[in-house]
Design a protein around this motif. Structure first.
Motif, short mmCIF file in Angstrom:
data_model
loop_
_atom_site.label_atom_id
_atom_site.label_comp_id
_atom_site.label_asym_id
_atom_site.label_seq_id
_atom_site.Cartn_x
_atom_site.Cartn_y
_atom_site.Cartn_z
N GLU B 21 -32.76 43.95 -9.33
CA GLU B 21 -32.84 42.51 -9.57
C GLU B 21 -31.44 41.94 -9.85
OE1 GLU B 21 -37.34 42.21 -11.47
OE2 GLU B 21 -35.68 42.87 -12.75
N ILE B 22 -30.62 42.69 -10.57
CA ILE B 22 -29.26 42.22 -10.86
C ILE B 22 -28.46 42.14 -9.56
CG2 ILE B 22 -27.11 42.84 -12.05
CD1 ILE B 22 -29.02 44.04 -14.28
N ALA B 23 -28.65 43.11 -8.68
CA ALA B 23 -27.98 43.07 -7.38
C ALA B 23 -28.42 41.85 -6.57
CB ALA B 23 -28.27 44.35 -6.60
N ALA B 24 -29.65 41.39 -6.83
CA ALA B 24 -30.18 40.23 -6.10
C ALA B 24 -29.84 38.91 -6.79
CB ALA B 24 -31.69 40.36 -5.95
N GLY B 25 -29.03 38.98 -7.86
CA GLY B 25 -28.56 37.74 -8.48
C GLY B 25 -29.02 37.50 -9.90
N ALA B 26 -29.91 38.35 -10.41
CA ALA B 26 -30.41 38.15 -11.78
C ALA B 26 -29.33 38.52 -12.79
CB ALA B 26 -31.67 39.00 -12.00
N SER B 27 -29.47 38.01 -14.01
CA SER B 27 -28.49 38.28 -15.07
C SER B 27 -28.81 39.59 -15.77
CB SER B 27 -28.53 37.14 -16.08
OG SER B 27 -27.81 37.51 -17.24
N GLN B 28 -27.76 40.31 -16.13
CA GLN B 28 -27.97 41.55 -16.89
C GLN B 28 -28.05 41.30 -18.39
OE1 GLN B 28 -24.58 44.19 -16.33
NE2 GLN B 28 -23.18 42.44 -16.24
N ASP B 29 -27.86 40.04 -18.80
CA ASP B 29 -27.76 39.73 -20.23
C ASP B 29 -29.08 39.25 -20.85
OD1 ASP B 29 -25.00 40.24 -20.20
OD2 ASP B 29 -24.63 38.23 -19.39
N LEU B 30 -30.07 39.01 -20.03
CA LEU B 30 -31.31 38.38 -20.52
C LEU B 30 -32.29 39.42 -21.04
CD1 LEU B 30 -31.96 35.90 -17.60
CD2 LEU B 30 -30.46 35.67 -19.59
#
Lengths: 139, 139
Positions: B21-30
């Motif tokens: 999901e992070i590779a697809a643009g999601a944030s790793q901080d949430l």
């Protein structure tokens, strides 16, 4: 084209139940405001608002066709369940109420109980409340 | 027959986005948790959960088919709007996001930003996120 809209609780218009609604079983002690509603903005498919029950106040047991969710934002209380019993609810509780399921809420504390209600409807006006103890039930 | 269910934020299972999901643009901080969801209980027609953005974190601009509502439960931030501008949001704001409308959120404060998200879907799993800055957008 519908717009993204932002409505703050502190700027919303607050309502109390009308004499007619109280005669039909609604509580005279509640205050509520609409936050997302077709009556306020060009929205559809979701409607939500805030309900405040003062200390000791009750949202009497009732039913309505659509499912509903509550998010308890502040306070503690007791939720009326379909079988006539009650269970405790508190801040940060999310409640799911299936379609046509009996429910209600009592503020058993000394502080206001505040919740966000949510319907999958365009508007609160699309939801018909049936209070079980109302005079109109005997019609 | 579906039951009335109660889920507290403090007892919910918290998630972070997966590497995919992070590779697809999601944030790793949430961090987020599900509160009302077909994956949790016998519910349908409404799904909601809690999202926490730490200080400085961003939910990047994105779109999804269903309309959505946010209820800002704590903190302040800036909401990404469809036209590329941003506007301030704060505690007790309710946000309505029409279908397929670009939106996102930045925590511009020093404190966590906490919100309840709401979809008129059975489950969060029914909602496909499209992040505009993701590598997958160029596919």
């Amino acid at each position: 084209m519908a717009d993204i809209t932002v409505t703050n609780i502190d700027e919303a218009l607050w309502h109390t139940h009308t004499p007619e609604e109280i005669a039909a079983g609604a509580s005279q002690d509640l205050r509520y405001c609409f936050l997302v509603d077709k009556a306020l903005q060009n929205s559809h498919g979701l409607s939500l608002g805030c309900l405040i029950l003062p200390a000791g106040a009750e949202l009497p047991p009732h039913t309505h066709q659509p499912q509903e969710a509550y998010f308890i934002k502040k306070g503690t209380g007791q939720l009326h369940l379909p079988d006539g019993t009650k269970r405790d609810v508190r801040e940060n509780d999310a409640v799911y109420i299936p379609e046509n399921e009996r429910h209600g809420l009592v503020n058993t504390s000394d502080e206001p109980l505040e919740l966000i209600w949510i319907f999958p409807t365009d508007s609160f006006a699309d939801v018909t409340y049936h209070y079980e103890d109302s005079a109109s039930q005997s019609d």
